[in-house]
Design a protein around this motif. Sequence first.
Motif, PDB file in Angstrom:
ATOM      1  N   THR A   1       0.840  -1.193   0.000  1.00  0.00           N
ATOM      2  CA  THR A   1       0.000   0.000   0.000  1.00  0.00           C
ATOM      3  C   THR A   1       0.880   1.251   0.000  1.00  0.00           C
ATOM      4  OG1 THR A   1      -0.174   0.486   2.386  1.00  0.00           O
ATOM      5  CG2 THR A   1      -1.665  -1.218   1.509  1.00  0.00           C
ATOM      6  N   PHE A   2       0.239   2.354  -0.304  1.00  0.00           N
ATOM      7  CA  PHE A   2       0.863   3.669  -0.306  1.00  0.00           C
ATOM      8  C   PHE A   2       1.566   3.946   1.031  1.00  0.00           C
ATOM      9  CE2 PHE A   2       0.202   8.241   0.648  1.00  0.00           C
ATOM     10  CZ  PHE A   2       0.850   8.816  -0.429  1.00  0.00           C
TER      11      PHE A   2
ATOM     12  N   SER B   1       7.253   9.551   6.561  1.00  0.00           N
ATOM     13  CA  SER B   1       6.519   8.295   6.637  1.00  0.00           C
ATOM     14  C   SER B   1       5.075   8.464   6.189  1.00  0.00           C
ATOM     15  CB  SER B   1       6.547   7.735   8.065  1.00  0.00           C
ATOM     16  OG  SER B   1       5.770   6.558   8.102  1.00  0.00           O
ATOM     17  N   LEU B   2       4.731   7.806   5.093  1.00  0.00           N
ATOM     18  CA  LEU B   2       3.364   7.890   4.595  1.00  0.00           C
ATOM     19  C   LEU B   2       2.397   7.128   5.498  1.00  0.00           C
ATOM     20  CD1 LEU B   2       4.067   7.649   0.765  1.00  0.00           C
ATOM     21  CD2 LEU B   2       3.785   9.682   2.186  1.00  0.00           C
TER      22      LEU B   2
ATOM     23  N   LYS C   1      -2.310   7.189   7.121  1.00  0.00           N
ATOM     24  CA  LYS C   1      -3.269   6.080   7.079  1.00  0.00           C
ATOM     25  C   LYS C   1      -4.676   6.587   7.363  1.00  0.00           C
ATOM     26  CE  LYS C   1      -0.942   1.757   7.703  1.00  0.00           C
ATOM     27  NZ  LYS C   1      -0.129   0.989   8.566  1.00  0.00           N
ATOM     28  N   GLY C   2      -5.635   6.122   6.558  1.00  0.00           N
ATOM     29  CA  GLY C   2      -7.028   6.522   6.733  1.00  0.00           C
ATOM     30  C   GLY C   2      -7.394   7.810   6.020  1.00  0.00           C
ATOM     31  N   LYS C   3      -6.417   8.462   5.398  1.00  0.00           N
ATOM     32  CA  LYS C   3      -6.689   9.699   4.660  1.00  0.00           C
ATOM     33  C   LYS C   3      -6.773   9.407   3.164  1.00  0.00           C
ATOM     34  CE  LYS C   3      -4.522  12.746   8.052  1.00  0.00           C
ATOM     35  NZ  LYS C   3      -5.696  13.343   8.623  1.00  0.00           N
ATOM     36  N   VAL C   4      -7.345  10.345   2.428  1.00  0.00           N
ATOM     37  CA  VAL C   4      -7.383  10.293   0.968  1.00  0.00           C
ATOM     38  C   VAL C   4      -6.312  11.260   0.491  1.00  0.00           C
ATOM     39  CG1 VAL C   4      -8.771  10.816  -1.076  1.00  0.00           C
ATOM     40  CG2 VAL C   4      -9.816   9.675   0.893  1.00  0.00           C
ATOM     41  N   VAL C   5      -5.425  10.786  -0.389  1.00  0.00           N
ATOM     42  CA  VAL C   5      -4.253  11.572  -0.780  1.00  0.00           C
ATOM     43  C   VAL C   5      -4.193  11.745  -2.298  1.00  0.00           C
ATOM     44  CG1 VAL C   5      -1.727  11.755  -0.603  1.00  0.00           C
ATOM     45  CG2 VAL C   5      -3.017  10.573   1.204  1.00  0.00           C
TER      46      VAL C   5
ATOM     47  N   PHE D   1      -8.325  14.907   3.878  1.00  0.00           N
ATOM     48  CA  PHE D   1      -7.793  15.073   2.521  1.00  0.00           C
ATOM     49  C   PHE D   1      -6.418  15.716   2.572  1.00  0.00           C
ATOM     50  CE2 PHE D   1      -7.450  17.669  -1.441  1.00  0.00           C
ATOM     51  CZ  PHE D   1      -7.220  16.606  -2.287  1.00  0.00           C
ATOM     52  N   VAL D   2      -5.481  15.144   1.816  1.00  0.00           N
ATOM     53  CA  VAL D   2      -4.109  15.643   1.754  1.00  0.00           C
ATOM     54  C   VAL D   2      -3.653  15.667   0.294  1.00  0.00           C
ATOM     55  CG1 VAL D   2      -1.713  15.208   2.451  1.00  0.00           C
ATOM     56  CG2 VAL D   2      -3.562  14.629   4.004  1.00  0.00           C
ATOM     57  N   ILE D   3      -2.905  16.685  -0.074  1.00  0.00           N
ATOM     58  CA  ILE D   3      -2.205  16.699  -1.362  1.00  0.00           C
ATOM     59  C   ILE D   3      -0.718  16.634  -1.033  1.00  0.00           C
ATOM     60  CG2 ILE D   3      -1.575  18.063  -3.402  1.00  0.00           C
ATOM     61  CD1 ILE D   3      -4.374  19.264  -3.370  1.00  0.00           C
ATOM     62  N   LEU D   4       0.016  15.807  -1.764  1.00  0.00           N
ATOM     63  CA  LEU D   4       1.477  15.751  -1.647  1.00  0.00           C
ATOM     64  C   LEU D   4       2.081  16.112  -2.997  1.00  0.00           C
ATOM     65  CD1 LEU D   4       2.222  12.453   0.332  1.00  0.00           C
ATOM     66  CD2 LEU D   4       2.241  14.799   1.205  1.00  0.00           C
ATOM     67  N   GLY D   5       2.930  17.132  -2.999  1.00  0.00           N
ATOM     68  CA  GLY D   5       3.647  17.505  -4.210  1.00  0.00           C
ATOM     69  C   GLY D   5       5.049  16.915  -4.187  1.00  0.00           C
ATOM     70  N   PHE D   6       5.467  16.385  -5.325  1.00  0.00           N
ATOM     71  CA  PHE D   6       6.816  15.835  -5.469  1.00  0.00           C
ATOM     72  C   PHE D   6       7.504  16.549  -6.632  1.00  0.00           C
ATOM     73  CE2 PHE D   6       4.828  12.383  -3.161  1.00  0.00           C
ATOM     74  CZ  PHE D   6       5.836  11.911  -2.342  1.00  0.00           C
ATOM     75  N   PRO D   7       8.356  17.543  -6.354  1.00  0.00           N
ATOM     76  CA  PRO D   7       9.070  18.227  -7.425  1.00  0.00           C
ATOM     77  C   PRO D   7       9.926  17.242  -8.224  1.00  0.00           C
ATOM     78  CG  PRO D   7       9.386  19.351  -5.325  1.00  0.00           C
ATOM     79  CD  PRO D   7       8.714  18.052  -5.035  1.00  0.00           C
TER      80      PRO D   7
END
Length: 167
Positions: free
Chosen positions: A6-7, A21-22, A26-30, A62-68
């Motif tokens: 899993t993610f 650490s992702l 846990k339990g969030k929508v990303v 809800f979370v957004i993760l940016g990866f340059p």
Amino acid sequence: MASATTFFDFKPKDKKGEEYSLADLKGKVVLVVNTASKCGFTPQFAGLEKLYQDLKAKNPDFVILGFPCNQFGGQDPGSNDEIQQFCQLNYGVTFPVLGKIDVNGDKAEPLYEWMKSEKPGLMGLKRIKWNFEKFLIGRDGKVKARWASTTKPESLKAEIEKELAKQ
């Protein structure tokens, strides 16, 4: 990380080069996005931030993760600090922007290798085509959707809300 299922099993590096650490999500929508500061799609930062603020106000899960990433036309050449400043000053970005990574090739971030294999692109392609491709991760840590760079963040709202409604 061949054993990852899993993610939440991954630990990419943050802007300081330390493990992020992702499992903490846990339990969030990303929503995961590979970003760049000098790309034609860079204005999507504004749409991503608006989406983040709108959805987070209604649902803190809800979370957004940016990866340059600098792999596409050298469009993110700055240091992690420069990238952070750019995102905050020009687009008011408040969602986490992690450390710069590769999304394709021998040095690709293991998280991206996993997401690409879980949800290949058009015609089964497992590579990222350009900056601002997006992956939606459900509460269960599985890849739910993948969108091309041309997909505007605001058009993702309904699908993200559906995922947030699931418990």
